[in-house]
Design a protein around this motif. Structure first.
Motif, mmCIF file in Angstrom:
data_model
loop_
_atom_site.group_PDB
_atom_site.id
_atom_site.type_symbol
_atom_site.label_atom_id
_atom_site.label_comp_id
_atom_site.label_asym_id
_atom_site.label_seq_id
_atom_site.Cartn_x
_atom_site.Cartn_y
_atom_site.Cartn_z
ATOM 1 N N GLU A 1 -0.279 -4.555 -5.772
ATOM 2 C CA GLU A 1 0.079 -2.986 -5.429
ATOM 3 C C GLU A 1 -1.160 -1.933 -5.445
ATOM 4 O O GLU A 1 -1.537 -1.758 -6.478
ATOM 5 N N TYR A 2 -1.415 -1.245 -4.461
ATOM 6 C CA TYR A 2 -2.348 -0.466 -4.171
ATOM 7 C C TYR A 2 -1.429 0.892 -4.310
ATOM 8 O O TYR A 2 -0.908 1.219 -3.360
ATOM 9 N N TYR A 3 -2.011 1.919 -5.323
ATOM 10 C CA TYR A 3 -1.497 3.213 -5.502
ATOM 11 C C TYR A 3 0.114 3.284 -4.925
ATOM 12 O O TYR A 3 0.277 4.282 -4.175
ATOM 13 N N SER B 1 -8.282 -8.097 -5.668
ATOM 14 C CA SER B 1 -6.858 -8.624 -5.020
ATOM 15 C C SER B 1 -7.012 -10.135 -4.666
ATOM 16 O O SER B 1 -6.305 -10.794 -5.013
ATOM 17 N N PHE C 1 0.527 -1.153 0.160
ATOM 18 C CA PHE C 1 -0.014 -0.078 0.052
ATOM 19 C C PHE C 1 1.123 1.241 -0.129
ATOM 20 O O PHE C 1 1.681 1.362 0.725
ATOM 21 N N SER D 1 3.885 -0.484 -1.572
ATOM 22 C CA SER D 1 4.000 -0.788 -2.842
ATOM 23 C C SER D 1 5.096 -0.605 -3.574
ATOM 24 O O SER D 1 5.696 -1.409 -4.272
ATOM 25 N N LEU E 1 -3.697 -1.337 -8.721
ATOM 26 C CA LEU E 1 -4.902 -0.579 -8.420
ATOM 27 C C LEU E 1 -4.643 0.918 -7.903
ATOM 28 O O LEU E 1 -3.883 1.067 -7.175
ATOM 29 N N HIS E 2 -5.253 1.743 -8.567
ATOM 30 C CA HIS E 2 -4.728 3.301 -8.338
ATOM 31 C C HIS E 2 -6.077 4.312 -8.767
ATOM 32 O O HIS E 2 -7.084 3.896 -9.482
ATOM 33 N N ALA F 1 -11.716 -3.345 -5.186
ATOM 34 C CA ALA F 1 -10.174 -3.454 -5.398
ATOM 35 C C ALA F 1 -9.939 -4.802 -4.732
ATOM 36 O O ALA F 1 -9.277 -5.604 -4.773
ATOM 37 N N TRP F 2 -10.839 -4.946 -3.445
ATOM 38 C CA TRP F 2 -10.319 -6.283 -2.409
ATOM 39 C C TRP F 2 -10.911 -7.647 -3.325
ATOM 40 O O TRP F 2 -10.023 -8.359 -3.462
ATOM 41 N N ASN G 1 -9.071 2.668 0.038
ATOM 42 C CA ASN G 1 -9.694 1.202 0.655
ATOM 43 C C ASN G 1 -9.373 1.650 2.305
ATOM 44 O O ASN G 1 -9.770 0.275 2.814
#
Length: 245
Positions: free
Chosen positions: A150-152, A232, A127, A131, A172-173, A228-229, A212
């Motif tokens: 990878e989140y943002y 994932s 995160f 990330s 994910l962004h 997003a989850w 999130n």
């Protein structure tokens, strides 16, 4: 690069432990799934925060949900050997980045020796700053990691050569991210596409950083967080060959 400032609220299944890196302790929390192992594993890496112990109820919840899906979940506190670095201290991040990477590498080595974990089915979930660390680890040592969520975040320019061997990656962004520009996601997508590396990307329209995390109400988006989850867990199941999901 951010994350939360809330004290941990441990319950059964969110177990505190440690491993060593360069002879020094590194704190971690883990959640062990039911049933006999070895299990696939997902290692969570927090974002920048002013807290030395960044473990909090949000990560505890994710860890428990991962365990329910059959994953050995682990949260690594990579600030264990450095000061905490907040989102407003970007100059300190390059200074501490090598130490953080070494701690994460040592954590992966420890999981490789853990009889509850299948060392060939280990993913990183990062995160923000986490990330950047997850992607950097994948660029430098792809053989130890089966997948990255990878989140943002983004891949540092100095390590972009490693995109050619990056493990499967989910990007994910939000397109309104004020801390890590969405251009970083598109750049990573372009690199992985050019090098024909397996990956997926979802850009959330009108969405900001940390979307999130419910305890960031000024950025939280419940619908995007759930989407997003779901993405994932589906990505992890497909790339870690997890029959539980």
């Amino acid at each position: 690069m951010i994350l939360l400032f809330v004290a941990p609220n441990a319950h059964a299944g969110w177990v505190k432990g440690e491993f060593t890196s360069d002879g020094k302790p590194v704190q971690e929390y883990h959640c062990v799934p039911k049933g006999s192992g070895p299990h696939p594993a997902v290692v969570m890496l927090h974002g920048a925060t002013i807290r030395k112990d960044a473990g909090n109820p949000e990560y505890e919840k994710m860890c428990g949900e991962l365990a329910d899906l059959g994953y050995y979940g682990e949260f690594i506190e990579y600030y264990s050997q450095t000061d905490a670095v907040g989102p407003g201290q970007p100059a300190l991040m390059p200074q501490n980045f090598p130490t953080w990477l070494e701690e994460i590498h040592s954590g992966l080595d420890a999981l490789d020796k853990n009889p509850a974990v299948d060392p060939h089915r280990v993913a990183l979930m990062g995160f923000s700053l986490g990330s950047f660390l997850a992607l950097s680890t994948g660029a430098m040592d792809p053989n130890q990691i089966a997948a990255i969520v990878e989140y943002y975040g983004g891949l540092p320019p100095a390590l972009q050569y490693g995109a050619k061997s990056m493990p499967p990656t989910l990007i994910l962004h939000g397109d309104k991210d004020v801390l890590v520009p969405v251009a970083d996601a598109h750049e990573l997508d372009d690199l992985l596409t050019k090098d024909k590396r397996p990956h997926e990307m979802k850009i959330y329209e009108g969405t900001n950083h940390g979307f999130n995390f419910a305890e960031l109400p000024f950025w939280y988006n419940a619908d995007d967080a759930q989407d997003a989850w779901t993405r994932s867990t589906k990505f992890l199941a497909a790339n870690l060959n997890n029959p539980a999901k």
